[in-house]
Design a protein around this motif. Structure first.
Motif, short mmCIF file in Angstrom:
data_model
loop_
_atom_site.label_atom_id
_atom_site.label_comp_id
_atom_site.label_asym_id
_atom_site.label_seq_id
_atom_site.Cartn_x
_atom_site.Cartn_y
_atom_site.Cartn_z
N ALA A 14 0.84 -1.20 0.00
CA ALA A 14 0.00 0.00 0.00
C ALA A 14 0.87 1.25 0.00
CB ALA A 14 -0.92 0.00 1.22
N LYS A 86 -3.89 1.38 -3.02
CA LYS A 86 -4.59 0.95 -1.81
C LYS A 86 -4.98 -0.53 -1.96
CE LYS A 86 -6.74 5.52 -1.41
NZ LYS A 86 -8.03 6.27 -1.34
N SER A 115 -1.61 -4.70 2.43
CA SER A 115 -1.75 -3.65 3.46
C SER A 115 -0.60 -3.69 4.46
CB SER A 115 -3.08 -3.82 4.19
OG SER A 115 -3.15 -5.11 4.76
#
Length: 115
Positions: A14, A86, A115
């Motif tokens: 991310a 993202k 993430s």
């Protein structure tokens, strides 16, 4: 024979960046629209960014300010620069070329954002 060759997908953390490219060959009609779509697991394919025949660009609200579509007409290639990625950008990304007689899709390239 029409060929669309995509490249540039992969795994990124991310906040990272990736650049997709899609080169088309074998299309002899004028290309009206070109761009990128994506499909996440369990979801419908959605527009990411496109050029219209008039030269304007359209972006999904979710990618505005982070993704940039560009093209090289001489190379018949369309690019997608993806910044500030993202986890929700994770999907298979498809390039798309539209002529007056047909719509063409690339084979898809996986983009995975951890993430």
């Amino acid at each position: 024979q029409v060929q669309l060759v995509e490249s540039g997908g992969g795994l990124v953390q991310a906040g990272g960046s990736l650049r997709l490219s899609c080169a088309v060959s074998g299309i002899f009609f004028s290309i009206n629209d070109m761009g990128w779509y994506r499909q996440a697991p369990g979801k419908q394919r959605e527009l990411v960014a496109t050029f219209t025949s008039g030269g304007s660009t359209n972006y999904a609200d979710s990618v505005k300010g982070r993704f940039t579509i560009s093209r090289d007409n001489a190379k018949r290639t369309v690019y997608l620069q993806m910044n500030s990625l993202k986890p929700e950008d994770t999907a298979v990304y498809y390039c798309n070329f539209v002529t007056v007689v047909a719509v063409y899709w690339g084979q898809g390239t996986q983009v995975t954002v951890s993430s």
